[in-house]
Write an enzyme that holds these catalytic residues in place. Structure first.
Site, mmCIF file in Angstrom:
data_model
loop_
_atom_site.group_PDB
_atom_site.id
_atom_site.type_symbol
_atom_site.label_atom_id
_atom_site.label_comp_id
_atom_site.label_asym_id
_atom_site.label_seq_id
_atom_site.Cartn_x
_atom_site.Cartn_y
_atom_site.Cartn_z
ATOM 1 N N LYS A 240 -3.586 8.423 -16.907
ATOM 2 C CA LYS A 240 -2.177 8.514 -17.307
ATOM 3 C C LYS A 240 -2.045 8.504 -18.825
ATOM 4 O O LYS A 240 -1.135 9.125 -19.364
ATOM 5 C CB LYS A 240 -1.346 7.379 -16.697
ATOM 6 C CG LYS A 240 -1.309 7.418 -15.178
ATOM 7 C CD LYS A 240 0.050 7.736 -14.615
ATOM 8 C CE LYS A 240 -0.086 7.962 -13.120
ATOM 9 N NZ LYS A 240 0.946 8.591 -12.418
ATOM 10 N N LYS B 79 -6.125 15.248 -6.966
ATOM 11 C CA LYS B 79 -5.274 14.581 -5.970
ATOM 12 C C LYS B 79 -3.886 15.218 -5.874
ATOM 13 O O LYS B 79 -3.304 15.565 -6.899
ATOM 14 C CB LYS B 79 -5.146 13.106 -6.384
ATOM 15 C CG LYS B 79 -4.606 12.186 -5.328
ATOM 16 C CD LYS B 79 -4.337 10.782 -5.886
ATOM 17 C CE LYS B 79 -3.021 10.717 -6.629
ATOM 18 N NZ LYS B 79 -2.277 9.466 -6.539
ATOM 19 N N LYS C 2 2.875 13.348 -6.728
ATOM 20 C CA LYS C 2 4.290 13.717 -6.797
ATOM 21 C C LYS C 2 4.792 13.932 -8.222
ATOM 22 O O LYS C 2 5.737 14.660 -8.434
ATOM 23 C CB LYS C 2 5.153 12.683 -6.080
ATOM 24 C CG LYS C 2 5.090 11.272 -6.661
ATOM 25 C CD LYS C 2 6.108 10.413 -5.932
ATOM 26 C CE LYS C 2 5.531 9.121 -5.393
ATOM 27 N NZ LYS C 2 5.200 8.133 -6.429
HETATM 28 P P1 ATP Z 1 2.386 9.408 -9.330
HETATM 29 O O1 ATP Z 1 2.097 10.856 -9.365
HETATM 30 O O2 ATP Z 1 3.758 9.047 -9.831
HETATM 31 O O3 ATP Z 1 1.313 8.567 -9.969
HETATM 32 P P2 ATP Z 1 1.520 9.443 -6.598
HETATM 33 O O4 ATP Z 1 1.971 10.720 -5.996
HETATM 34 O O5 ATP Z 1 0.076 9.362 -6.996
HETATM 35 O O6 ATP Z 1 2.446 9.014 -7.808
HETATM 36 P P3 ATP Z 1 1.923 6.821 -5.660
HETATM 37 O O7 ATP Z 1 3.286 6.308 -5.715
HETATM 38 O O8 ATP Z 1 1.028 6.443 -6.807
HETATM 39 O O9 ATP Z 1 1.879 8.381 -5.516
HETATM 40 O O10 ATP Z 1 1.165 6.406 -4.346
HETATM 41 C C1 ATP Z 1 1.734 5.847 -3.227
HETATM 42 C C2 ATP Z 1 0.657 5.478 -2.227
HETATM 43 O O11 ATP Z 1 0.170 6.665 -1.620
HETATM 44 C C3 ATP Z 1 -0.562 4.790 -2.820
HETATM 45 O O12 ATP Z 1 -1.063 3.889 -1.867
HETATM 46 C C4 ATP Z 1 -1.522 5.896 -3.036
HETATM 47 O O13 ATP Z 1 -2.860 5.471 -3.000
HETATM 48 C C5 ATP Z 1 -1.202 6.816 -1.860
HETATM 49 N N1 ATP Z 1 -1.422 8.210 -2.217
HETATM 50 C C6 ATP Z 1 -0.772 8.903 -3.199
HETATM 51 N N2 ATP Z 1 -1.217 10.165 -3.256
HETATM 52 C C7 ATP Z 1 -2.184 10.263 -2.289
HETATM 53 C C8 ATP Z 1 -3.018 11.331 -1.858
HETATM 54 N N3 ATP Z 1 -2.971 12.519 -2.432
HETATM 55 N N4 ATP Z 1 -3.864 11.100 -0.828
HETATM 56 C C9 ATP Z 1 -3.917 9.885 -0.235
HETATM 57 N N5 ATP Z 1 -3.153 8.838 -0.600
HETATM 58 C C10 ATP Z 1 -2.300 9.024 -1.620
#
Ligand code: ATP
Ligand code: LTN
Length: 335
Positions: free
Chosen positions: A114, A196, A199
């Protein structure tokens, strides 16, 4: 009767929830919710570690609450709350800051990622974010933390901090375990299957959001990046795109990788992508219908938040009082 073990988990309302967070986290929250005493939160305090729009944060926090319920989390059985409504999170985070090492935080992969992406805003909150997450977990004496693979390192740090604190003051915190699904722990971007699905990153076409329209979902799968081969086979190294689609299909249909390989033997990628798209649309259809119904009822959502915060505060206050006493803060006289 033995008391149920506890779970805590949360998601930042930083954008629309993705299929990745559903498969990696929420789906398991629902499955575990009968057997555990569960606390699930909207991690709004974590969201402001990167620049954001206040009105969007407010809207997304409530949307996320409605989505949690639409995904199958019953607010009667689970304590669902907004993190900033329970002030104990910030209070415990401060104490834990004093028991977490600079070196430990410097090694966090999410911080490194980040800060590379937000080079003009590497704020102290972004750095100490895992300490707030440790406070989230430890306040509820959680035994289990269901998260995707990317959060494993933060749960491990939480364990280290808790053990350090317990080592000095006795058994204050339960040492939590991460709960990471065997299939779907890291759903990848459909456009870039080595990174990954996320969002908050602009990745047009790479991300499926839970509220996406069926035609958009079908289009995204149709355009998903694969490889020049034609065989549907699970091989993360050689075929990251196909393997990612297989993970999604496996979760949607409950089939194993062998069953999927057999189902698509002799068929092309086109047929396979279409089947994954349709399975995802079917997975999300009931959830989207429920979401529309629940999100329309703002009074109900407010009640859920208020009740959730009250229940969460009850548990959190007990832990915080114990911690304050252990570190030597003078107890407050009843005011
Ligand atoms: P950001 O992009 O704002 O960092 P994010 O999309 O990575 O957010 P989070 O809010 O960080 O999503 O994650 C919510 C939960 O979902 C966490 O437990 C995270 O490990 C899981 N998660 C997020 N993206 C994935 C993914 N692509 N595959 C599996 N688990 C995920
Ligand atoms: N850091 C997590 C979100 C999060 C969380 C938590 C997860 C905040 N507090 C407590 C589990 C337990 C993320 O970025 N996905």
């Amino acid at each position: 009767m033995e008391e149920k073990k506890s779970i805590l988990s949360g998601i930042k309302p930083s954008g629309e929830l993705t299929l990745g967070s559903y498969i990696g986290a929420i789906k398991n929250w629902v499955e575990l919710s009968d057997s555990y005493n569960c606390y699930y939160m909207m991690a709004d305090m974590h969201t402001i570690t990167v620049r954001h729009e206040p009105a969007a944060l407010r809207r997304r926090t409530l949307e996320q609450l409605a989505l949690y319920i639409a995904c199958g989390l019953d607010p009667q059985k689970n304590t669902i709350f907004i993190q900033s409504h329970v002030t104990e999170h910030a209070e415990l985070a401060w104490v834990l800051n004093c028991y977490t090492m600079f070196g430990e935080l410097s090694r966090m992969t999410q911080f490194k990622d980040k800060s590379a992406k937000n080079a003009d805003n590497i704020n102290a909150g972004l750095f100490t974010y895992p300490v707030l997450m440790a406070a989230d977990i430890l306040l509820y004496q959680a035994d289990l933390v269901p998260v995707g693979d990317d959060q494993k390192q933060h749960v491990e740090l939480t364990r280290d901090v808790a053990m350090r604190f317990n080592g000095i003051y006795g058994d204050v915190f339960t040492i939590p375990e991460p709960f990471i699904p065997k299939v779907g722990a890291r759903i990848m971007s459909l456009q870039n299957p080595t990174s990954k699905m996320s969002k908050s990153e602009s990745d047009p076409g790479g991300c499926i959001c839970l509220l996406d329209k069926p035609e958009d979902i079908m289009r995204a799968f149709k355009r998903a990046v694969t490889d020049s081969d034609t065989v549907v086979r699970h091989d993360v190294k050689e075929k990251p795109g196909i393997s990612n689609l297989m993970q999604i299909y496996a979760v949607c249909t409950g089939r194993t990788f062998e069953e999927i390989e057999r189902e698509f033997a002799g068929k092309g990628y086109g047929d396979f992508k279409k089947a994954v798209g349709e399975a995802t649309v079917e997975l999300l259809r009931p959830l989207q219908e429920e979401f529309r119904r629940i999100y329309a009822d703002k009074a109900y959502l407010e009640d859920v938040c208020a009740e959730g915060a009250q229940r969460a505060r009850h548990r959190a206050a007990k832990t915080l009082a114990k911690v304050y006493k252990k570190v030597g803060f003078v107890p407050k006289k009843r005011q």
